[in-house]
Design an enzyme around this catalytic site. Structure first.
Site, PDB file in Angstrom:
ATOM      1  N   ASP A   1      -9.848   7.272   0.675  1.00 32.12           N
ATOM      2  CA  ASP A   1      -8.895   6.491   0.731  1.00 32.12           C
ATOM      3  C   ASP A   1      -9.893   5.688  -0.588  1.00 32.12           C
ATOM      4  O   ASP A   1      -9.275   4.489  -0.786  1.00 32.12           O
ATOM      5  CB  ASP A   1      -7.707   6.108   1.226  1.00 32.12           C
ATOM      6  CG  ASP A   1      -6.597   5.469  -0.070  1.00 32.12           C
ATOM      7  OD1 ASP A   1      -6.690   6.751  -1.214  1.00 32.12           O
ATOM      8  OD2 ASP A   1      -5.985   5.237   0.779  1.00 32.12           O
TER       9      ASP A   1
ATOM     10  N   GLY B   1       0.644  -0.962  -0.067  1.00 29.86           N
ATOM     11  CA  GLY B   1       0.293  -0.235   0.115  1.00 29.86           C
ATOM     12  C   GLY B   1       0.760   1.042   0.346  1.00 29.86           C
ATOM     13  O   GLY B   1       2.081   0.926  -0.238  1.00 29.86           O
TER      14      GLY B   1
END
Ligand SMILES: *[C@@H]1O[C@H](CO)[C@@H](O)[C@H](O)[C@H]1NC(C)=O
Ligand SMILES: *[C@@H]1O[C@H](CO)[C@@H](O)[C@H](O)[C@H]1NC(C)=O
Ligand SMILES: *[C@@H]1O[C@H](CO)[C@@H](O)[C@H](O)[C@H]1NC(C)=O
Ligand SMILES: *[C@@H]1O[C@H](CO)[C@@H](O)[C@H](O)[C@H]1NC(C)=O
Ligand SMILES: *[C@@H]1O[C@H](CO)[C@@H](O)[C@H](O)[C@H]1NC(C)=O
Ligand SMILES: *[C@@H]1O[C@H](CO)[C@@H](O)[C@H](O)[C@H]1NC(C)=O
Length: 930
Positions: free
Chosen positions: A849, A719
């Protein structure tokens, strides 16, 4: 540890043993006798297998066409072996496969500006033909592999803008053909090895923005071809070795932002004759600026900001190429006569853009010649010197000025009206001088002005209403002058005002115009210490961004308008020393104030007891003769007994109810506690790995074991803030996902905290369940933080929408496809997770997000939203103002601020649409084509 053979012998072994075949077939053989072209094909496919390729550019890497025609691949014309691989700027992610080392004919590898992470594989050292290695602008970490020193043909090594760390390997000093060693913006530590003085071909050594330290090695003086030496933003100490000043080829010398000391050699202008870029800023250099400097006719940048240089500023007479001269924050000047002569030596520098000499000891009148400076000038600062005399009107010639800073001098006379010619001016700071007379009306012509400060002068007369034409103003500071008259209502039309507006300490009179309500973006309004009278306009309640409102020391009268209750964001409110009257309104209790000034007014009646009134030190009430009640600390008389008695009887009834209810509650609580204790004991017997709060306790050691030493086989994702591994705890065989935060990324620690914070109190079937967290140190003593989640068997939605083809073989398997029903279910799952976050949590939570890679699918294809690293909490106050349609405001992105309420609406409407569009896109296309 692998023990690779040196490049040469690896290559020559098969050549020598199979030399006859080679000669006959005219083909080049690779390792193990496989035809070399085949080795290359396999190596490229292996390389691709470790990549993620969201743009699909590597789809052309398939069996139907020869690999020499694959995107980014260049082969040699004769032997059809890969000689260059150029995959720059393709949004590629993943790791650099060690198979790259099998492309033995490679001369150029360029993968700059992608998202590669993890280490540079040591196998790159097998590429002994390599000339250019461009790995810059990725997220690579770990050290530079010393094996790179075996790529002895290397000419350019560009690894800047990564997260590489460790010492610079001394081995690299054997790269005798190396011309460019570009390392900037990484995390390298330790010294520059002295042996780098042997890199005899080196032209460009760039180490800016690392954590290198120690002395600068004087062997660098041996680099007689060096043109660029950039050592800025490190921790170098000591002096610059004199040998460096003898590298006559040097064009750029940058040592900005270190801890260097000493003075500059007096012959600098002769020993470095072709210097163009000289930056010594932010160090501790002392002594004078060498006179010979004026010889450097090619100089474009001269920066010595923030040192301790003394003496005169140099003459810039011959430097007609200059663009930036920044000599601020030193001890230059002080002789009065001739201090500012250097300004006049700059008039032939026709490219000058920046001239700053703030915070020195320059004295004397501003010379007329400043109006002859090049019209290319954009930024001028003489802040904090001892300049005197007037500001010449000819300043209006510098028509491209964007920033003009003159704060903190002794400049007198009027502000010339020609200032209005500077149509591009954005920031004008003339504060703390002795300007007198009126503010010129021409200032209204400065339509691009964002910052205007004229504070602490002796300006008189009225505030010109023409200022209202400065429609870009963010900050207006007219405080501490002798301005009089009313604040013109037109000023209140500058709705861009947001940072602050300060009118304090003037002689302003009359009412505060009703139009003040137009200042909807204003955060701070300071009116204190004037003679403004009349009632506080109720429209002030429309200034919903207000955080600090200072109106003390004026002549306001009447009561506090109830509309002020709309200022939900207000922190400091001061109304002291006016003539306000009436009761102190209850709504002040409900505002989230940190200080409240009501002293020296004529308020009456009971003091409220909630909110800010519970904090006696933050509330001032003195000097109001008719107040009563409140906290004992206020020392006010008790309120008259009529009302309180009724309150008393009610209270006694309440007390009975409250005490019986709390008794019952107490009993319940004890029972619950006993039950919990019992459960705990049961559980402890079952699994000793549970900690007292019901979470698993995991250590670094157990995570290391569970993930097989964080091996890349278990790597399931990466990530923005770290890597995600699959792990199995052997004490209960649970499969988990472990997100290890990369703490080198400065936002990662923050992200960890916000993720913990977010997940602490929320539970929902469509949110990824966090099992526990681990925060401690690893075996090297570095901080280590990890979050442990439920493992989602079916991976991320992203993986389903854009399947990564691992190898040629799996390509033949049917690609995974989502049915329309599954897509619908996923979107319902995501929507209900968001509904829960937005509407059903105590504090609304905005994920910020949301994207397919953060939506994970379990074995039943139920979607779970994860990755709460960027989450935001919405405070209660803003939530209410959203509900109130009257307070809707435009999204003022340009001011660098979007009201949180707007973020929420954006999130749930606009942001979701593309998401769903994305999700259904494939399906829709499929239907349409059918
Ligand atoms: C590799 O070279 C051999 C011999 O020239 C040739 O037969 C073969 O087709 C080539 N294979 C590829 C993939 O280029
Ligand atoms: C292989 O790549 C070529 C060139 O991009 C493309 O036209 C072709 O469709 C691809 N074949 C397969 C099977 O993906
Ligand atoms: C970097 O790559 C992105 C696409 O991934 C591209 O838009 C951008 O222009 C590239 N930047 C440079 C400086 O090449
Ligand atoms: C490189 O080639 C060697 C020899 O053929 C082979 O054993 C190895 O697996 C290859 N490495 C990679 C990473 O492909
Ligand atoms: C690399 O990153 C820097 C800083 O973000 C940027 O200025 C530069 O253009 C980037 N270069 C490339 C080739 O993308
Ligand atoms: C600027 O250049 C002109 C022509 O070269 C020269 O006469 C003059 O003295 C120079 N002025 C300054 C201040 O350097």
């Amino acid at each position: 540890m692998e023990l690779p053979l040196p490049c040469r012998s690896r290559f020559f072994f098969p050549i020598s043993s199979l030399i006859i075949i080679t000669l006959l077939s005219c083909s080049v053989l690779g390792v193990n006798g496989i035809p070399g072209n085949e080795t290359d094909r396999l190596a490229l496919l292996e390389f691709k297998a470790f990549l993620s390729d969201p743009l699909g550019v590597l789809d052309s890497w398939n069996i139907t066409i020869h690999f020499c025609q694959w995107y980014g691949v260049t082969c040699g014309r004769r032997h059809r072996r890969v000689i260059a691989l150029d995959l720059r700027s393709l949004n590629l992610g993943g790791i650099i496969s060690p198979s790259i080392g099998n492309l033995t004919f490679l001369r150029v590898l360029n993968i700059q500006n992608n998202s590669f992470h993890s280490r540079i594989p040591p196998e790159v050292g097998h590429l002994y033909r390599l000339r250019g290695l461009h790995l810059n602008n990725n997220s690579l970490d770990g050290p530079i592999p010393p094996s790179l020193s075996r790529c002895f043909n290397l000419v350019i090594l560009r690894i800047h803008f990564n997260m590489l760390a460790g010492n610079l390997p001394t081995e690299l000093s054997s790269l005798s053909k190396l011309k460019g060693l570009i390392l900037y913006a990484n995390g390298f530590t330790g010294p520059i090895p002295g042996s780098y003085g042997n890199l005899s071909s080196l032209v460009n050594l760039g180490t800016t923005r690392n954590e290198l330290g120690g002395m600068i090695p004087d062997t660098l003086g041996n680099l007689q071809n060096l043109k660029v030496l950039s050592l800025g933003a490190n921790n170098f100490v000591g002096t610059i070795p004199t040998s460096i000043f003898n590298i006559s080829s040097l064009e750029s010398l940058d040592v900005t932002k270190n801890q260097l000391v000493g003075s500059l050699p007096s012959d600098l202008g002769f020993t470095l004759p072709v210097l163009q870029f000289l930056s010594f800023g932010l160090n501790h250099f002392t002594g004078p600026i060498p006179k010979t400097l004026s010889n450097l006719s090619d100089l474009t940048l001269f920066n010595i900001n923030r040192n301790n240089f003394t003496g005169e500023a140099p003459s810039f007479q011959k430097m007609n190429e200059l663009r930036r001269v920044t000599i601020g924050s030193n001890h230059l000047g002080g002789r009065q006569v001739g201090d500012l002569d250097f300004l006049c030596t700059l008039t032939n520098s026709t490219k000058l853009e920046t001239l700053t000499f703030h915070s020195n000891n320059f004295k004397g009148n501003i010379p007329e010649c400043i109006s002859n400076l090049s019209t290319t000038l954009k930024s001028f600062s003489s802040v904090k010197n001892m300049l005197s005399g007037g500001l010449p009107g000819t300043i209006g010639n510098l028509i491209n000025l964007e920033q003009f800073f003159m704060d903190g001098n002794n400049i007198s006379g009027n502000i010339p009206s020609e200032i209005g010619n500077l149509a591009r001016l954005k920031q004008l700071y003339l504060g703390w001088n002795e300007f007198s007379e009126e503010i010129p009306h021409t200032m209204g012509n400065l339509s691009m002005l964002t910052h205007l400060s004229l504070r602490s002068n002796s300006l008189q007369g009225a505030i010109p209403s023409s200022l209202s034409k400065c429609r870009s103003l963010l900050l207006l500071d007219l405080a501490d002058n002798k301005l009089s008259g009313a604040i013109p209502p037109e000023i209140m039309e500058i709705s861009s005002l947001s940072i602050y507006a300060d009118f304090s300490s003037n002689n302003l009179t009359d009412k505060l115009p009703m139009e003040v309500g137009n200042l909807k973006n204003l955060g701070i309004l300071i009116l204190q210490d004037n003679r403004i009278s009349g009632e506080i306009p109720s429209s002030l309640g429309s200034c919903i961004m207000m955080e600090n409102l200072y109106m003390q020391d004026n002549l306001f009268e009447g009561s506090i308008p109830s509309t002020l209750g709309n200022l939900k964001g207000i922190r400091n409110l001061n109304l002291s020393n006016n003539m306000l009257s009436g009761r102190i309104p209850k709504f002040l209790e409900d505002l989230n104030l940190t200080s409240l000034g009501l002293a020296l007014n004529e308020f009456e009646g009971a003091v409220p007891t909630g909110g800010i009134f519970k904090n006696a030190s933050a509330t001032s009430l003195i000097g109001n003769k008719h107040l009563c009640g409140g906290l004992a600390e206020f020392r006010l008389p008790k309120c008259n007994t009529e009302e309180p008695r009724r309150v008393g009887t009610m209270n006694s009834a309440r007390i009975i109810i409250i005490s019986s209810v709390s008794g019952l509650l107490g009993l319940l609580l004890i029972l619950v506690l006993l039950y919990i204790l019992w459960c705990k004991r049961q559980r402890k017997a079952a699994a000793s790995e549970f900690s007292r709060d019901g979470l698993w306790k995991v250590s670094y050691q157990s995570l290391l074991k569970a993930t097989n030493g964080f091996s890349s086989i278990n790597l399931i994702g990466s990530g923005s803030f770290g890597l995600v591994f699959r792990g199995v705890f052997d004490w209960n065989q649970t499969i988990v996902a472990v997100k290890v935060l990369n703490l080198k990324r400065y936002r990662a620690a923050k992200s960890f905290i916000s993720e913990c914070e977010a997940l602490r109190n929320i539970r929902h079937r469509n949110l990824v369940k966090v099992i526990t967290a681990c925060s401690g140190t690893d075996y090297q003593g570095n901080d280590f933080k990890a979050l442990i989640y439920e493992f989602m068997v079916n991976g991320s939605l992203d993986g389903w929408l854009h399947p990564i083809v691992k190898t040629i073989k799996t390509k033949e398997e049917a690609p995974r496809q989502l049915t329309l029903l599954q897509r619908l279910n996923i979107s319902i799952d995501v929507a209900s997770a968001l509904d829960y976050l937005h509407n059903q949590c105590d504090v609304p939570i905005v994920h910020c997000d949301l994207k397919p890679s953060n939506v994970l699918l379990d074995d039943e294809m139920t979607a779970h939203v994860g990755d709460f690293g960027l989450v935001r909490f919405l405070p209660e106050a803003t939530r209410e103002s959203i509900a109130d349609p009257s307070s809707s405001i435009g999204v003022k992105g340009s001011l660098g601020y979007i009201a949180p309420g707007k973020i929420k609406t954006l999130h749930s409407s606009c942001l979701l649409c593309p998401f769903f569009y994305y999700l259904f896109k494939g399906q829709m296309k499929a239907r349409l084509t059918k």
